[in-house]
Design a protein around this motif. Structure first.
Motif, short mmCIF file in Angstrom:
data_model
loop_
_atom_site.label_atom_id
_atom_site.label_comp_id
_atom_site.label_asym_id
_atom_site.label_seq_id
_atom_site.Cartn_x
_atom_site.Cartn_y
_atom_site.Cartn_z
N THR A 63 92.32 -53.39 16.13
CA THR A 63 92.94 -54.38 15.26
C THR A 63 94.03 -53.67 14.46
O THR A 63 93.95 -52.47 14.21
CB THR A 63 91.92 -55.02 14.30
OG1 THR A 63 91.33 -53.98 13.48
CG2 THR A 63 90.83 -55.74 15.06
N SER A 87 90.13 -63.97 10.41
CA SER A 87 90.54 -64.08 11.81
C SER A 87 91.42 -62.89 12.17
O SER A 87 92.33 -62.53 11.42
CB SER A 87 91.30 -65.38 12.03
OG SER A 87 91.71 -65.50 13.38
N TYR A 88 91.16 -62.28 13.33
CA TYR A 88 91.87 -61.07 13.73
C TYR A 88 92.38 -61.19 15.16
O TYR A 88 91.76 -61.85 15.99
CB TYR A 88 90.95 -59.84 13.63
CG TYR A 88 90.51 -59.54 12.22
CD1 TYR A 88 91.26 -58.73 11.39
CD2 TYR A 88 89.33 -60.09 11.72
CE1 TYR A 88 90.86 -58.46 10.10
CE2 TYR A 88 88.92 -59.84 10.43
CZ TYR A 88 89.69 -59.02 9.63
OH TYR A 88 89.29 -58.76 8.34
N SER A 89 93.49 -60.49 15.42
CA SER A 89 94.01 -60.35 16.76
C SER A 89 93.56 -58.99 17.29
O SER A 89 93.96 -57.95 16.78
CB SER A 89 95.54 -60.44 16.77
OG SER A 89 96.05 -60.22 18.07
N LEU A 91 93.47 -56.25 20.20
CA LEU A 91 94.25 -55.80 21.34
C LEU A 91 93.40 -54.85 22.19
O LEU A 91 92.86 -53.87 21.68
CB LEU A 91 95.52 -55.09 20.89
CG LEU A 91 96.38 -54.44 21.97
CD1 LEU A 91 96.91 -55.49 22.93
CD2 LEU A 91 97.52 -53.64 21.34
N ARG A 101 95.29 -59.65 24.50
CA ARG A 101 95.02 -59.98 23.10
C ARG A 101 94.01 -61.12 23.04
O ARG A 101 94.08 -62.06 23.83
CB ARG A 101 96.29 -60.38 22.36
CG ARG A 101 97.17 -59.21 21.99
CD ARG A 101 98.29 -59.64 21.06
NE ARG A 101 99.12 -58.52 20.69
CZ ARG A 101 98.87 -57.70 19.68
NH1 ARG A 101 97.80 -57.91 18.92
NH2 ARG A 101 99.68 -56.70 19.39
N ARG A 102 93.12 -61.00 22.08
CA ARG A 102 92.11 -62.02 21.89
C ARG A 102 91.93 -62.27 20.39
O ARG A 102 91.77 -61.33 19.62
CB ARG A 102 90.78 -61.59 22.50
CG ARG A 102 89.67 -62.61 22.43
CD ARG A 102 89.92 -63.80 23.35
NE ARG A 102 90.01 -63.38 24.74
CZ ARG A 102 88.94 -63.22 25.52
NH1 ARG A 102 87.72 -63.39 25.05
NH2 ARG A 102 89.12 -62.88 26.81
N THR A 103 92.03 -63.53 19.97
CA THR A 103 91.81 -63.88 18.57
C THR A 103 90.32 -64.03 18.31
O THR A 103 89.63 -64.74 19.04
CB THR A 103 92.55 -65.18 18.21
OG1 THR A 103 93.96 -65.00 18.45
CG2 THR A 103 92.34 -65.52 16.73
N SER A 371 101.75 -62.30 9.16
CA SER A 371 101.42 -61.92 10.52
C SER A 371 102.69 -61.96 11.36
O SER A 371 103.69 -62.59 10.99
CB SER A 371 100.37 -62.85 11.12
OG SER A 371 100.88 -64.17 11.23
#
Length: 399
Positions: A63, A87-89, A91, A101-103, A371
Protein backbone atom coordinates in the motif's frame (compact mmCIF):
# COMPACT_ATOMS: atom_id res chain seq x y z
CA UNK A 1 34.88 5.58 25.30
CA UNK A 2 35.26 2.45 27.39
CA UNK A 3 35.08 4.41 30.64
CA UNK A 4 31.95 6.24 29.48
CA UNK A 5 30.17 3.01 28.60
CA UNK A 6 30.98 1.48 31.99
CA UNK A 7 29.67 4.49 33.87
CA UNK A 8 26.51 4.62 31.81
CA UNK A 9 25.80 0.95 32.45
CA UNK A 10 26.21 1.33 36.21
CA UNK A 11 23.79 4.26 36.31
CA UNK A 12 21.12 2.26 34.49
CA UNK A 13 21.51 -0.72 36.79
CA UNK A 14 21.22 1.36 39.95
CA UNK A 15 18.16 3.18 38.67
CA UNK A 16 16.19 0.02 37.92
CA UNK A 17 15.23 -0.64 41.47
CA UNK A 18 14.22 2.91 42.28
CA UNK A 19 12.05 3.31 39.17
CA UNK A 20 10.55 -0.16 38.94
CA UNK A 21 7.30 0.88 40.65
CA UNK A 22 7.02 4.07 38.59
CA UNK A 23 7.49 2.17 35.34
CA UNK A 24 4.85 -0.33 36.39
CA UNK A 25 2.35 2.46 37.01
CA UNK A 26 3.16 4.05 33.67
CA UNK A 27 2.70 0.72 31.93
CA UNK A 28 -0.72 0.27 33.54
CA UNK A 29 -1.71 3.80 32.57
CA UNK A 30 -0.72 3.40 28.95
CA UNK A 31 -2.18 -0.07 28.56
CA UNK A 32 -5.73 1.22 28.19
CA UNK A 33 -5.14 3.71 25.34
CA UNK A 34 -2.79 1.31 23.54
CA UNK A 35 -5.40 -1.43 23.51
CA UNK A 36 -7.99 1.01 22.20
CA UNK A 37 -5.65 2.14 19.44
CA UNK A 38 -4.98 -1.44 18.43
CA UNK A 39 -8.73 -1.92 17.92
CA UNK A 40 -8.77 0.95 15.38
CA UNK A 41 -6.27 -0.80 13.12
CA UNK A 42 -6.75 -3.85 10.96
CA UNK A 43 -4.82 -6.07 8.59
CA UNK A 44 -5.06 -7.54 5.11
CA UNK A 45 -4.28 -11.19 4.49
CA UNK A 46 -4.46 -13.31 1.37
CA UNK A 47 -2.87 -15.57 -1.23
CA UNK A 48 -1.29 -14.63 -4.57
CA UNK A 49 -1.56 -17.22 -7.33
CA UNK A 50 -1.37 -17.49 -11.12
CA UNK A 51 -3.51 -19.46 -13.51
CA UNK A 52 -1.95 -22.84 -14.14
CA UNK A 53 1.10 -22.22 -11.91
CA UNK A 54 -0.37 -22.15 -8.41
CA UNK A 55 1.08 -20.02 -5.61
CA UNK A 56 3.62 -17.32 -6.47
CA UNK A 57 6.70 -17.05 -4.30
CA UNK A 58 8.22 -13.59 -3.82
CA UNK A 59 5.30 -11.46 -5.04
CA UNK A 60 5.33 -7.93 -3.63
CA UNK A 61 2.12 -6.68 -2.01
CA UNK A 62 2.06 -3.03 -0.96
CA UNK A 63 0.00 0.00 0.00
CA UNK A 64 1.19 3.55 -0.65
CA UNK A 65 -0.13 5.47 2.37
CA UNK A 66 0.65 4.37 4.95
CA UNK A 67 3.53 2.45 3.43
CA UNK A 68 3.18 -1.28 4.07
CA UNK A 69 5.00 -4.00 2.14
CA UNK A 70 4.75 -7.78 2.31
CA UNK A 71 6.41 -10.51 0.27
CA UNK A 72 4.60 -13.78 -0.32
CA UNK A 73 6.01 -17.03 1.04
CA UNK A 74 6.27 -20.40 -0.73
CA UNK A 75 2.50 -20.84 -0.35
CA UNK A 76 1.76 -17.41 -1.83
CA UNK A 77 0.53 -16.05 1.52
CA UNK A 78 1.01 -12.47 2.70
CA UNK A 79 -0.10 -10.20 5.55
CA UNK A 80 -0.22 -6.39 5.71
CA UNK A 81 -0.48 -5.31 9.35
CA UNK A 82 -1.28 -2.14 11.30
CA UNK A 83 -3.48 -0.41 8.73
CA UNK A 84 -5.88 2.28 10.04
CA UNK A 85 -9.51 1.63 9.22
CA UNK A 86 -10.36 2.82 5.72
CA UNK A 87 -10.18 2.00 2.04
CA UNK A 88 -6.83 1.20 0.41
CA UNK A 89 -5.43 0.51 -3.04
CA UNK A 90 -3.29 -2.62 -2.78
CA UNK A 91 -0.70 -3.12 -5.52
CA UNK A 92 0.52 -6.65 -6.30
CA UNK A 93 3.57 -7.15 -8.54
CA UNK A 94 5.71 -10.15 -9.38
CA UNK A 95 8.49 -10.75 -11.86
CA UNK A 96 7.01 -12.02 -15.13
CA UNK A 97 3.40 -11.08 -14.29
CA UNK A 98 1.17 -8.10 -14.98
CA UNK A 99 0.73 -5.70 -12.03
CA UNK A 100 -2.66 -5.78 -10.37
CA UNK A 101 -4.46 -3.24 -8.17
CA UNK A 102 -7.21 -4.18 -5.80
CA UNK A 103 -9.28 -1.83 -3.61
CA UNK A 104 -9.65 -3.18 -0.08
CA UNK A 105 -11.70 -1.94 2.88
CA UNK A 106 -10.11 -2.40 6.30
CA UNK A 107 -12.15 -2.44 9.50
CA UNK A 108 -10.65 -1.69 12.89
CA UNK A 109 -9.61 -4.75 14.85
CA UNK A 110 -10.42 -7.13 11.97
CA UNK A 111 -8.58 -8.98 9.21
CA UNK A 112 -9.68 -8.57 5.59
CA UNK A 113 -9.06 -11.50 3.26
CA UNK A 114 -8.00 -10.80 -0.32
CA UNK A 115 -6.93 -13.50 -2.78
CA UNK A 116 -5.29 -12.36 -6.00
CA UNK A 117 -4.65 -14.15 -9.29
CA UNK A 118 -2.00 -12.60 -11.57
CA UNK A 119 -1.77 -12.93 -15.34
CA UNK A 120 1.51 -13.60 -17.20
CA UNK A 121 3.22 -10.42 -18.36
CA UNK A 122 6.55 -8.84 -19.27
CA UNK A 123 9.64 -10.36 -17.72
CA UNK A 124 11.61 -7.11 -17.90
CA UNK A 125 8.97 -4.47 -17.08
CA UNK A 126 6.55 -6.08 -14.67
CA UNK A 127 6.40 -3.05 -12.36
CA UNK A 128 4.37 0.05 -11.68
CA UNK A 129 6.54 3.20 -11.64
CA UNK A 130 5.96 6.81 -10.59
CA UNK A 131 9.10 8.61 -11.82
CA UNK A 132 8.15 8.94 -15.50
CA UNK A 133 4.87 10.81 -14.97
CA UNK A 134 4.88 11.44 -11.18
CA UNK A 135 1.81 9.22 -10.98
CA UNK A 136 1.62 5.42 -10.75
CA UNK A 137 1.66 3.86 -14.21
CA UNK A 138 2.66 0.51 -15.62
CA UNK A 139 6.20 0.60 -16.98
CA UNK A 140 5.06 -0.97 -20.25
CA UNK A 141 2.81 2.05 -20.94
CA UNK A 142 5.54 4.69 -20.68
CA UNK A 143 6.86 6.13 -23.95
CA UNK A 144 10.30 6.93 -22.51
CA UNK A 145 13.08 4.43 -21.98
CA UNK A 146 12.53 3.04 -18.51
CA UNK A 147 14.70 0.70 -16.46
CA UNK A 148 13.55 -0.72 -13.15
CA UNK A 149 15.58 -2.57 -10.54
CA UNK A 150 12.95 -4.48 -8.59
CA UNK A 151 13.29 -5.51 -4.94
CA UNK A 152 14.42 -8.94 -6.16
CA UNK A 153 17.22 -7.33 -8.20
CA UNK A 154 18.34 -5.10 -5.33
CA UNK A 155 18.45 -7.89 -2.76
CA UNK A 156 20.20 -10.40 -5.00
CA UNK A 157 22.80 -7.98 -6.40
CA UNK A 158 26.38 -8.40 -5.09
CA UNK A 159 26.90 -4.63 -5.28
CA UNK A 160 28.09 -3.06 -2.05
CA UNK A 161 26.77 0.41 -2.86
CA UNK A 162 23.65 1.87 -4.38
CA UNK A 163 25.86 3.47 -7.05
CA UNK A 164 27.13 0.07 -8.21
CA UNK A 165 23.57 -1.13 -8.78
CA UNK A 166 23.32 1.38 -11.62
CA UNK A 167 26.19 -0.23 -13.52
CA UNK A 168 23.74 -2.93 -14.58
CA UNK A 169 21.69 -0.38 -16.55
CA UNK A 170 22.71 0.56 -20.12
CA UNK A 171 23.05 4.25 -20.89
CA UNK A 172 24.30 5.30 -17.45
CA UNK A 173 27.88 6.56 -17.33
CA UNK A 174 29.67 6.37 -13.96
CA UNK A 175 33.30 6.73 -12.87
CA UNK A 176 35.29 3.53 -13.19
CA UNK A 177 35.78 3.23 -9.44
CA UNK A 178 33.06 3.20 -6.80
CA UNK A 179 32.73 6.12 -4.40
CA UNK A 180 34.29 3.99 -1.65
CA UNK A 181 37.53 4.06 -3.64
CA UNK A 182 37.45 7.17 -5.80
CA UNK A 183 35.83 9.59 -3.36
CA UNK A 184 32.34 10.09 -2.00
CA UNK A 185 31.33 12.91 -4.39
CA UNK A 186 30.97 11.78 -8.01
CA UNK A 187 29.14 12.75 -11.19
CA UNK A 188 26.69 10.66 -13.21
CA UNK A 189 25.59 11.05 -16.83
CA UNK A 190 22.83 9.41 -18.89
CA UNK A 191 23.23 8.87 -22.63
CA UNK A 192 26.24 11.17 -22.75
CA UNK A 193 24.34 14.29 -21.71
CA UNK A 194 26.52 16.85 -19.95
CA UNK A 195 27.49 15.87 -16.41
CA UNK A 196 25.29 17.44 -13.79
CA UNK A 197 22.17 17.14 -15.95
CA UNK A 198 20.84 14.01 -14.31
CA UNK A 199 18.49 14.37 -11.35
CA UNK A 200 19.07 11.83 -8.57
CA UNK A 201 16.26 11.45 -6.04
CA UNK A 202 15.85 9.51 -2.82
CA UNK A 203 12.19 9.10 -1.85
CA UNK A 204 11.37 12.02 -4.12
CA UNK A 205 13.94 14.45 -2.67
CA UNK A 206 17.09 15.48 -4.57
CA UNK A 207 20.51 14.32 -3.37
CA UNK A 208 22.44 16.24 -6.06
CA UNK A 209 24.74 18.78 -4.49
CA UNK A 210 23.22 22.23 -4.98
CA UNK A 211 26.57 23.84 -5.81
CA UNK A 212 28.77 21.27 -7.50
CA UNK A 213 25.96 19.01 -8.83
CA UNK A 214 27.83 15.90 -7.68
CA UNK A 215 26.18 13.05 -5.80
CA UNK A 216 27.17 11.60 -2.44
CA UNK A 217 26.24 8.00 -3.20
CA UNK A 218 27.08 7.02 0.37
CA UNK A 219 24.00 8.92 1.56
CA UNK A 220 21.82 6.18 0.05
CA UNK A 221 22.79 2.91 1.77
CA UNK A 222 21.94 -0.15 -0.25
CA UNK A 223 20.34 -1.78 2.80
CA UNK A 224 17.61 0.88 2.79
CA UNK A 225 16.60 0.37 -0.83
CA UNK A 226 13.37 -1.18 -2.03
CA UNK A 227 13.66 -0.45 -5.75
CA UNK A 228 15.29 1.86 -8.30
CA UNK A 229 13.62 3.57 -11.27
CA UNK A 230 15.61 5.15 -14.11
CA UNK A 231 14.02 7.26 -16.84
CA UNK A 232 16.43 8.00 -19.70
CA UNK A 233 15.89 11.13 -21.74
CA UNK A 234 14.74 14.64 -20.99
CA UNK A 235 12.30 15.03 -18.09
CA UNK A 236 12.83 18.74 -17.46
CA UNK A 237 9.09 19.39 -17.71
CA UNK A 238 8.64 17.45 -14.47
CA UNK A 239 11.94 17.88 -12.60
CA UNK A 240 13.58 21.08 -13.92
CA UNK A 241 16.71 21.71 -15.96
CA UNK A 242 18.73 19.35 -13.75
CA UNK A 243 16.92 16.44 -15.42
CA UNK A 244 17.81 17.12 -19.06
CA UNK A 245 19.57 13.77 -19.25
CA UNK A 246 17.09 11.81 -17.16
CA UNK A 247 16.11 10.87 -13.61
CA UNK A 248 17.40 8.24 -11.21
CA UNK A 249 14.98 7.56 -8.35
CA UNK A 250 15.84 5.48 -5.30
CA UNK A 251 12.99 4.33 -3.04
CA UNK A 252 13.47 3.16 0.53
CA UNK A 253 11.90 -0.04 1.75
CA UNK A 254 9.06 0.68 4.22
CA UNK A 255 8.95 -1.31 7.44
CA UNK A 256 5.74 -1.94 9.34
CA UNK A 257 5.74 -1.02 13.05
CA UNK A 258 7.50 -3.81 14.93
CA UNK A 259 9.50 -5.08 11.92
CA UNK A 260 13.30 -5.32 12.10
CA UNK A 261 15.91 -5.74 9.37
CA UNK A 262 19.64 -6.30 9.95
CA UNK A 263 22.69 -7.13 7.82
CA UNK A 264 26.24 -7.89 9.01
CA UNK A 265 29.08 -8.31 6.52
CA UNK A 266 32.84 -8.74 6.66
CA UNK A 267 35.68 -9.15 4.21
CA UNK A 268 39.38 -8.90 3.55
CA UNK A 269 41.52 -5.96 4.71
CA UNK A 270 39.40 -5.61 7.86
CA UNK A 271 36.30 -4.64 5.90
CA UNK A 272 33.23 -4.44 8.15
CA UNK A 273 29.66 -3.42 7.39
CA UNK A 274 26.59 -3.33 9.62
CA UNK A 275 23.10 -2.17 8.66
CA UNK A 276 20.08 -2.19 10.96
CA UNK A 277 16.57 -0.80 10.55
CA UNK A 278 13.40 -0.98 12.61
CA UNK A 279 9.81 0.18 12.43
CA UNK A 280 8.81 1.58 15.82
CA UNK A 281 5.15 2.05 16.85
CA UNK A 282 4.70 5.22 18.90
CA UNK A 283 1.03 6.13 19.34
CA UNK A 284 -1.86 5.27 17.09
CA UNK A 285 -1.17 6.35 13.52
CA UNK A 286 2.21 7.79 14.52
CA UNK A 287 5.23 5.55 14.03
CA UNK A 288 8.93 5.89 13.33
CA UNK A 289 11.44 4.34 10.97
CA UNK A 290 14.99 4.23 12.30
CA UNK A 291 18.05 2.93 10.49
CA UNK A 292 21.80 3.03 10.83
CA UNK A 293 24.55 2.02 8.41
CA UNK A 294 28.24 1.75 9.29
CA UNK A 295 31.14 0.49 7.24
CA UNK A 296 34.90 0.75 7.46
CA UNK A 297 37.91 -0.97 6.04
CA UNK A 298 41.58 -0.73 5.27
CA UNK A 299 43.01 -0.05 1.87
CA UNK A 300 46.46 -0.05 0.33
CA UNK A 301 49.67 1.85 0.79
CA UNK A 302 49.53 4.23 -2.12
CA UNK A 303 53.26 4.27 -2.98
CA UNK A 304 55.52 1.71 -4.56
CA UNK A 305 57.28 -0.38 -1.85
CA UNK A 306 60.66 0.92 -2.97
CA UNK A 307 59.56 4.53 -2.43
CA UNK A 308 57.72 4.18 0.88
CA UNK A 309 58.89 5.99 3.94
CA UNK A 310 58.21 5.86 7.64
CA UNK A 311 55.16 8.13 7.39
CA UNK A 312 53.40 6.19 4.63
CA UNK A 313 50.44 4.15 5.92
CA UNK A 314 47.53 2.27 4.40
CA UNK A 315 44.57 4.28 3.22
CA UNK A 316 41.27 3.73 5.01
CA UNK A 317 37.64 4.79 5.13
CA UNK A 318 34.85 5.07 7.70
CA UNK A 319 31.37 5.82 6.39
CA UNK A 320 28.23 6.12 8.49
CA UNK A 321 24.55 7.00 8.11
CA UNK A 322 21.93 7.62 10.77
CA UNK A 323 18.39 8.03 9.50
CA UNK A 324 15.18 8.74 11.41
CA UNK A 325 11.71 9.30 9.99
CA UNK A 326 8.42 9.94 11.77
CA UNK A 327 5.32 8.94 9.82
CA UNK A 328 1.76 9.97 10.60
CA UNK A 329 -0.98 8.31 8.54
CA UNK A 330 -4.39 8.37 10.25
CA UNK A 331 -6.20 7.44 7.03
CA UNK A 332 -5.65 6.32 3.46
CA UNK A 333 -5.98 9.94 2.24
CA UNK A 334 -3.79 11.78 4.75
CA UNK A 335 -0.16 11.21 5.59
CA UNK A 336 2.76 13.32 6.77
CA UNK A 337 6.40 12.75 7.63
CA UNK A 338 9.43 14.44 9.17
CA UNK A 339 12.91 13.11 8.49
CA UNK A 340 16.39 13.70 9.88
CA UNK A 341 19.57 12.30 8.32
CA UNK A 342 23.21 12.41 9.43
CA UNK A 343 25.97 11.34 7.03
CA UNK A 344 29.70 11.16 7.61
CA UNK A 345 32.64 10.07 5.47
CA UNK A 346 36.18 10.00 6.91
CA UNK A 347 39.20 8.94 4.84
CA UNK A 348 42.86 8.47 5.58
CA UNK A 349 44.67 9.27 2.34
CA UNK A 350 48.13 7.82 2.93
CA UNK A 351 49.85 9.57 5.83
CA UNK A 352 48.88 10.27 9.46
CA UNK A 353 48.56 14.00 8.64
CA UNK A 354 46.45 13.75 5.47
CA UNK A 355 42.70 13.20 5.55
CA UNK A 356 39.36 13.98 3.90
CA UNK A 357 36.23 14.45 5.96
CA UNK A 358 32.70 15.19 4.80
CA UNK A 359 29.77 15.60 7.20
CA UNK A 360 26.21 16.40 6.20
CA UNK A 361 22.98 17.05 8.08
CA UNK A 362 19.60 17.03 6.35
CA UNK A 363 16.00 17.52 7.40
CA UNK A 364 12.86 17.14 5.29
CA UNK A 365 9.12 17.38 5.74
CA UNK A 366 6.19 16.23 3.67
CA UNK A 367 2.41 16.20 3.53
CA UNK A 368 0.09 14.25 1.22
CA UNK A 369 -3.66 14.68 1.10
CA UNK A 370 -6.09 13.02 -1.28
CA UNK A 371 -5.53 10.29 -3.83
CA UNK A 372 -4.18 9.93 -7.36
CA UNK A 373 -7.64 9.10 -8.65
CA UNK A 374 -9.46 12.06 -7.09
CA UNK A 375 -6.66 14.63 -6.86
CA UNK A 376 -3.57 14.71 -4.66
CA UNK A 377 -2.02 17.64 -2.78
CA UNK A 378 1.68 17.09 -2.13
CA UNK A 379 3.96 19.39 -0.11
CA UNK A 380 7.72 18.83 0.32
CA UNK A 381 10.35 20.94 2.09
CA UNK A 382 13.98 20.17 2.82
CA UNK A 383 17.19 21.77 4.02
CA UNK A 384 20.74 20.65 4.76
CA UNK A 385 24.22 21.65 5.82
CA UNK A 386 27.48 20.19 4.54
CA UNK A 387 30.94 20.59 6.09
CA UNK A 388 34.07 19.40 4.32
CA UNK A 389 37.64 19.34 5.63
CA UNK A 390 40.77 18.25 3.78
CA UNK A 391 44.47 18.16 4.48
CA UNK A 392 47.16 16.91 2.10
CA UNK A 393 50.84 16.30 2.70
CA UNK A 394 53.93 15.96 0.54
CA UNK A 395 57.46 14.83 1.25
CA UNK A 396 60.29 16.95 -0.18
CA UNK A 397 62.77 15.26 -2.44
CA UNK A 398 66.02 14.19 -0.73
CA UNK A 399 64.55 15.01 2.69
Amino acid sequence: PQTYQTMQLSVVVRSLGARRLTRALVALTVAGPTAALAQSEGSVRGIVTSAGHGAILGARVATESPGRVAVTDANGRFTLRDLPAGSYSVLVTALGYKPLRRTVSVAGGKTTSVDVQLEPGSLMLSSVIVTATRTPIEATKVASTVNVLTPEHVQSSPARESQDLLREIPGIELPRTSSLVGGTAQIVSIRGVDEGRTAVLFDGLPINDAWGEWIDWGRVPKGMLDRVEVVEGGTSNLYGNGAMGGVISFFSRPLAPGAVNMTVEGGSRDTRHVFAAAGVPIYGALNAYLSGDYQDGGGYTLLDPAKRGAIDVESGIIQRNLYGRFNYAPSAKLSAFATGHLFGDNRNTGTPLSYQTRNQKDVSFGLDYGSYAGGLLTVRAWDGRQDEFQRSTAVRANS
